[in-house]
Motif scaffolding. Structure first.
Motif, PDB file in Angstrom:
ATOM      1  N   LYS B   7       0.833  -1.186   0.000  1.00  0.00           N
ATOM      2  CA  LYS B   7       0.000   0.000   0.000  1.00  0.00           C
ATOM      3  C   LYS B   7       0.865   1.231   0.000  1.00  0.00           C
ATOM      4  O   LYS B   7       1.890   1.256   0.718  1.00  0.00           O
ATOM      5  CB  LYS B   7      -0.882   0.032   1.267  1.00  0.00           C
ATOM      6  CG  LYS B   7      -1.985  -0.970   1.304  1.00  0.00           C
ATOM      7  CD  LYS B   7      -2.784  -0.787   2.588  1.00  0.00           C
ATOM      8  CE  LYS B   7      -3.906  -1.803   2.710  1.00  0.00           C
ATOM      9  NZ  LYS B   7      -4.675  -1.618   3.953  1.00  0.00           N
ATOM     10  N   PRO B   8       0.532   2.295  -0.712  1.00  0.00           N
ATOM     11  CA  PRO B   8      -0.522   2.337  -1.713  1.00  0.00           C
ATOM     12  C   PRO B   8      -0.083   1.614  -2.990  1.00  0.00           C
ATOM     13  O   PRO B   8       1.092   1.300  -3.150  1.00  0.00           O
ATOM     14  CB  PRO B   8      -0.691   3.835  -1.958  1.00  0.00           C
ATOM     15  CG  PRO B   8       0.689   4.383  -1.753  1.00  0.00           C
ATOM     16  CD  PRO B   8       1.292   3.564  -0.644  1.00  0.00           C
ATOM     17  N   SER B   9      -1.013   1.365  -3.878  1.00  0.00           N
ATOM     18  CA  SER B   9      -0.655   0.751  -5.158  1.00  0.00           C
ATOM     19  C   SER B   9      -0.038   1.793  -6.088  1.00  0.00           C
ATOM     20  O   SER B   9       0.790   1.462  -6.942  1.00  0.00           O
ATOM     21  CB  SER B   9      -1.880   0.113  -5.808  1.00  0.00           C
ATOM     22  OG  SER B   9      -2.885   1.089  -6.013  1.00  0.00           O
ATOM     23  N   ARG B  10      -0.470   3.027  -5.931  1.00  0.00           N
ATOM     24  CA  ARG B  10       0.112   4.129  -6.694  1.00  0.00           C
ATOM     25  C   ARG B  10      -0.139   5.433  -5.980  1.00  0.00           C
ATOM     26  O   ARG B  10      -1.053   5.529  -5.162  1.00  0.00           O
ATOM     27  CB  ARG B  10      -0.447   4.180  -8.112  1.00  0.00           C
ATOM     28  CG  ARG B  10      -1.949   4.366  -8.201  1.00  0.00           C
ATOM     29  CD  ARG B  10      -2.389   4.476  -9.651  1.00  0.00           C
ATOM     30  NE  ARG B  10      -2.055   3.284 -10.397  1.00  0.00           N
ATOM     31  CZ  ARG B  10      -1.599   3.320 -11.654  1.00  0.00           C
ATOM     32  NH1 ARG B  10      -1.397   4.460 -12.263  1.00  0.00           N
ATOM     33  NH2 ARG B  10      -1.340   2.195 -12.292  1.00  0.00           N
ATOM     34  N   SER B  88      10.623   9.101  -9.149  1.00  0.00           N
ATOM     35  CA  SER B  88       9.481   8.469  -9.809  1.00  0.00           C
ATOM     36  C   SER B  88       9.894   7.089 -10.293  1.00  0.00           C
ATOM     37  O   SER B  88      10.852   6.941 -11.050  1.00  0.00           O
ATOM     38  CB  SER B  88       9.015   9.320 -10.989  1.00  0.00           C
ATOM     39  OG  SER B  88       8.547  10.578 -10.545  1.00  0.00           O
ATOM     40  N   SER B  89       9.151   6.095  -9.830  1.00  0.00           N
ATOM     41  CA  SER B  89       9.584   4.725 -10.079  1.00  0.00           C
ATOM     42  C   SER B  89       8.513   3.774  -9.547  1.00  0.00           C
ATOM     43  O   SER B  89       7.551   4.198  -8.919  1.00  0.00           O
ATOM     44  CB  SER B  89      10.916   4.470  -9.358  1.00  0.00           C
ATOM     45  OG  SER B  89      11.473   3.235  -9.717  1.00  0.00           O
ATOM     46  N   ILE B  90       8.727   2.493  -9.797  1.00  0.00           N
ATOM     47  CA  ILE B  90       7.938   1.463  -9.128  1.00  0.00           C
ATOM     48  C   ILE B  90       8.790   0.915  -7.990  1.00  0.00           C
ATOM     49  O   ILE B  90       9.949   0.558  -8.192  1.00  0.00           O
ATOM     50  CB  ILE B  90       7.539   0.332 -10.087  1.00  0.00           C
ATOM     51  CG1 ILE B  90       6.645   0.874 -11.195  1.00  0.00           C
ATOM     52  CG2 ILE B  90       6.825  -0.787  -9.335  1.00  0.00           C
ATOM     53  CD1 ILE B  90       6.350  -0.131 -12.290  1.00  0.00           C
ATOM     54  N   ARG B 111       3.502   2.260  -7.592  1.00  0.00           N
ATOM     55  CA  ARG B 111       3.921   3.169  -8.666  1.00  0.00           C
ATOM     56  C   ARG B 111       3.895   4.583  -8.135  1.00  0.00           C
ATOM     57  O   ARG B 111       2.839   5.110  -7.798  1.00  0.00           O
ATOM     58  CB  ARG B 111       3.013   3.025  -9.878  1.00  0.00           C
ATOM     59  CG  ARG B 111       3.425   3.920 -11.052  1.00  0.00           C
ATOM     60  CD  ARG B 111       2.481   3.722 -12.229  1.00  0.00           C
ATOM     61  NE  ARG B 111       2.599   2.392 -12.798  1.00  0.00           N
ATOM     62  CZ  ARG B 111       3.442   2.054 -13.748  1.00  0.00           C
ATOM     63  NH1 ARG B 111       4.275   2.956 -14.250  1.00  0.00           N
ATOM     64  NH2 ARG B 111       3.463   0.823 -14.221  1.00  0.00           N
ATOM     65  N   LEU B 112       5.063   5.207  -8.060  1.00  0.00           N
ATOM     66  CA  LEU B 112       5.204   6.554  -7.513  1.00  0.00           C
ATOM     67  C   LEU B 112       5.553   7.546  -8.612  1.00  0.00           C
ATOM     68  O   LEU B 112       6.494   7.312  -9.385  1.00  0.00           O
ATOM     69  CB  LEU B 112       6.296   6.569  -6.436  1.00  0.00           C
ATOM     70  CG  LEU B 112       6.739   7.932  -5.905  1.00  0.00           C
ATOM     71  CD1 LEU B 112       5.577   8.640  -5.202  1.00  0.00           C
ATOM     72  CD2 LEU B 112       7.914   7.782  -4.945  1.00  0.00           C
TER      73      LEU B 112
END
Lengths: 112, 115
Positions: B7-10, B88-90, B111-112
Motif C-alpha cells: 500500500k498504496p498501489s500508486r 518516480s519509479s515502481i 507506482r510513484l
C-alpha cells in the motif's frame, strides 16, 4: 565485473510460433539462476530456479535450460496470454554473502 | 510461496514531500527486500530488511533518503524522503520464504510519480 545480459530486448511472435529467450551471464560463481515473468503494472512472478549446468525445468509452455554461460527460456506454441516481460536474475557471491544480478528483461509480444 | 500486499498501489506526490510504502506478508519471513524499478528498466536492490536488525543498504542508497522499518516478521515499510522527480519509479518489496532456498517472491509494487 558480474553481468547478466538478456536478448533480444523485445520479441514479437505469432500465436503458435515457438522461440527462445536468452540470458547470458558472467559471474564469479553461480549459485542459482532465476526466471520471472512480469506483467505491466505488476510485480515479478517467479517461474523457475536453475542451479547447475544441464538442469531443465518445465511449466506449461515454458522450458528453462542452463549451461555454464547462459540460460534459455523456450516458449512452445505460445498464446497471447504469454505476452509479458521475462526477467532473468543470477545469484553470485558478494563479500561474505550473495547478490542477485538482474538482466534488463525481454519483452515478449504474442499476436493472435 | 507467499501472498504479499503493498500500500498504496500508486501515488502522485509533490516534490519535497515524503511517502511511506507498506508491505504486508501472509506468513512470517526472515528476509525482506526493497527494490526500485525505473520505467523500462530492470530491478535495483535498495536494501535488505531483516527483523531485529538495521536494514542493509546497497551502494547509492542511504538511510536518510530511504528509511526502512521492520517491526515484525510479516511487515515492513519503506519511506521515500524529500522526493524529487528522479524518485518516480515502481517500488517493490520481496521476501524469501525459506532460508534454504534463494527464491524471492514479489509484491505487486507501488507506482510513484513525483511532480
Amino acid at each position: 565485473e558480474d553481468q547478466v545480459t538478456q536478448s533480444p530486448e523485445a520479441l514479437r511472435l505469432q500465436e503458435g510460433e515457438s522461440s527462445s529467450l536468452n540470458c547470458s551471464y558472467t559471474v564469479s560463481g553461480l549459485r542459482g539462476l532465476f526466471w520471472y515473468r512480469q506483467d505491466p503494472g505488476k510485480g515479478p512472478e517467479f517461474l523457475f530456479t536453475l542451479y547447475s549446468a544441464g538442469e531443465e525445468k518445465e511449466k506449461e509452455r515454458l522450458k528453462a535450460t542452463l549451461t555454464k554461460k547462459e540460460s534459455f527460456l523456450h516458449i512452445t506454441a505460445p498464446k497471447p496470454e504469454d505476452s509479458a516481460t521475462y526477467l532473468c536474475a543470477v545469484q553470485a557471491p558478494k563479500d561474505s554473502n550473495y547478490q542477485l544480478i538482474w538482466g534488463a528483461g525481454t519483452k515478449l509480444i504474442i499476436k493472435p | 510461496s507467499a501472498v504479499i500486499s503493498q500500500k498504496p498501489s500508486r501515488d502522485i506526490c509533490q516534490r519535497g514531500t515524503s511517502l511511506t510504502i507498506q508491505c504486508q506478508v501472509d506468513s512470517q519471513v526472515t528476509m525482506m527486500f526493497w527494490y526500485r524499478q525505473q520505467p523500462g528498466q530492470s530491478l535495483t536492490l535498495i536494501a535488505t530488511a531483516n527483523q531485529g536488525s538495521e536494514a542493509t543498504y546497497e551502494s547509492g542508497f542511504v538511510i536518510d533518503k530511504f528509511p526502512i522499518s521492520r517491526p515484525n516478521l510479516t511487515f515492513s515499510t519503506l519511506t521515500v524522503s524529500n522526493m524529487s522527480p528522479e524518485d518516480s519509479s515502481i517500488y517493490l518489496c520481496s521476501v524469501k520464504v525459506q532460508l534454504s532456498t534463494d527464491t524471492q517472491y514479489f509484491g505487486p509494487g507501488t507506482r510513484l510519480t513525483v511532480l
